[in-house]
Scaffold this active site. Sequence first.
Site, PDB file in Angstrom:
ATOM      1  N   CYS A 296       0.854  -1.197   0.000  1.00 44.62           N
ATOM      2  CA  CYS A 296       0.000   0.000   0.000  1.00 44.62           C
ATOM      3  C   CYS A 296       0.886   1.243   0.000  1.00 44.62           C
ATOM      4  O   CYS A 296       1.783   1.377  -0.822  1.00 44.62           O
ATOM      5  CB  CYS A 296      -0.955  -0.055   1.191  1.00 44.62           C
ATOM      6  SG  CYS A 296      -2.190   1.273   1.248  1.00 44.62           S
ATOM      7  N   LEU A 297       0.662   2.180   0.920  1.00 40.03           N
ATOM      8  CA  LEU A 297       1.483   3.384   0.975  1.00 40.03           C
ATOM      9  C   LEU A 297       2.942   3.053   1.262  1.00 40.03           C
ATOM     10  O   LEU A 297       3.848   3.771   0.826  1.00 40.03           O
ATOM     11  CB  LEU A 297       0.928   4.329   2.043  1.00 40.03           C
ATOM     12  CG  LEU A 297       1.614   5.674   2.221  1.00 40.03           C
ATOM     13  CD1 LEU A 297       1.695   6.428   0.903  1.00 40.03           C
ATOM     14  CD2 LEU A 297       0.882   6.507   3.277  1.00 40.03           C
TER      15      LEU A 297
END
Length: 562
Positions: A296-297
Amino acid sequence: MAQALDPHVHAAWARQCHALSPESIRLAALDWASHLALSPGRQMDLAWLAWQETVELAAAMLQPVGEETPASRDRRFAAPEWRNWPFHVWRKTFLLRQHWWEQAVRGVWGVSQHHEDVLSFLARQWLDVTSPGNLWFSNPTVLQRTAGEWGANVGRGAQALAADTLRKLGDSPQPGLEDYVPGRQVAITPGKVVLRNELMELIQYSPATGQVHPEPVLMVPAWIMKYYILDLSPRNSLIRYLVGEGHTVFCISWKNPDAADRDLGMDDYLKRGMFDALDAVCNIVPDARVHVAGYCLGGTLAAIGAAALARGGDQRLKSLTLFAAQTDFSEPGELGLFIDESQVSLIEAQLAETGYLKAEQMAGAFQMLRSYDLLWSRMINQYLLGETTDINDLMAWNMDTTRMPARMHSQYLRWLFLEDRLSEGRYPVDGRPVSLSDIGAPLFCVGTETDHVSPWRSVYKLHNLTSGELTFVLTSGGHNAGIISEPGHPHRHYRLGTRMQGMPYTDPDSWAGAVPEQQGSWWPAWLAWLQGLSGGPVTPPAMGSPVYPALDDAPGQYVLVK
């Protein structure tokens, strides 16, 4: 003094509207209404569509009871009781109204795409409130259950509603969470914390095999979640899976920040997070290049870090893997509906006062994106049907929320979502922009079919930003369940293809149509890819080093901070 007044007003307005900008909504509505007013032909089309749907509804009222229709295959109305009168009429009325509004907000001359998307989303949210499936008196399944149980389900639902209300008012934990405590039932893969700074702990996992591959794996999770999504229960822990297959694994465990951490920015997460962790890994496992995997991030951060390292000639990365991570934010999906200048400015006004983004705000945004799955279906099952759902490890992890520092969150929204600096070669590291095209290490990228956070077509855009070898996997499931897809998990499938250097570009839909579907988990495919890039077996490294001694047993201290 006048300038000092505005921030207080903006912060008060943010609290009043829960940091959801009414101005953004009004601008979208005004854009649509004013342009529709100048389009009499479009108005005539919508009036004609309304007449056609009225005729169609009249025909549906005469339809034989129990007849199968395309509308009855909508998963919200999949129960056979919806084919009976008068429920099939109510269902048809709702679906026709939904279709009319979807057509009404789309295709109006002069309206921006963003405003179209905002109004379409809001129309769906508003219509869901009046869906016959969400109301007890028009839901045949609820009425049938109530009659069959003489109202016992209503009593159970009322008790559940009262308990949830009291728990919310008292800020009490959800029952069942005590069965999924990090270090006891989840996040129990053996290991040691070998580094702790003001932002993260680095965990080194104990070897499970007599010999290991020489190249270690560094996992970089997102800091909008607790790291143990990668180390859930023993049966579905990706970290345990890698360790069991002879890999030396390290994982970052981010600190859950508070108001004192308000000034931590994206540079801090890169330097005090990924780069400090990489230094430690290379000290503990010297003379070995590192497989870096970001989620993800954390994957976005890993890509930024890999580009910065490549720019400086740093060759420590053996490969880079991105799980459901965007690097091009020009089309971020429905999450982008909440991100425009007005919305970001309102969030910044609130962040300036609190110093961090509350976990409830992030959870609320994600809940709106999947309102049927995360809100309405739960309310129907629990409060109307009187059913209880046992919490599982993934649900418990999802409730173990985190906060985000004010400065970092503002930079994240502006630099990546609003300005799309990374894909345009304008993202700064040490004052100089980095380019993903500099990354020479082999790439492995995973997208998930129903991802509402990082849509797979957006993740796929990494193909446009790099020219080297790139293996792309499209797997079933969503943002979390698609990644946590252990071997043996039922009903899983994936597609895998590799673009070699110099191959021409293939758009995502053509790629998905040409690559055959394979049954099962994608984990073994990634494992084979990693092993193809790894050397022969060696003796496992020591747990820590004189420079990075073992400090605590895994899962460490930071993951336990609420």
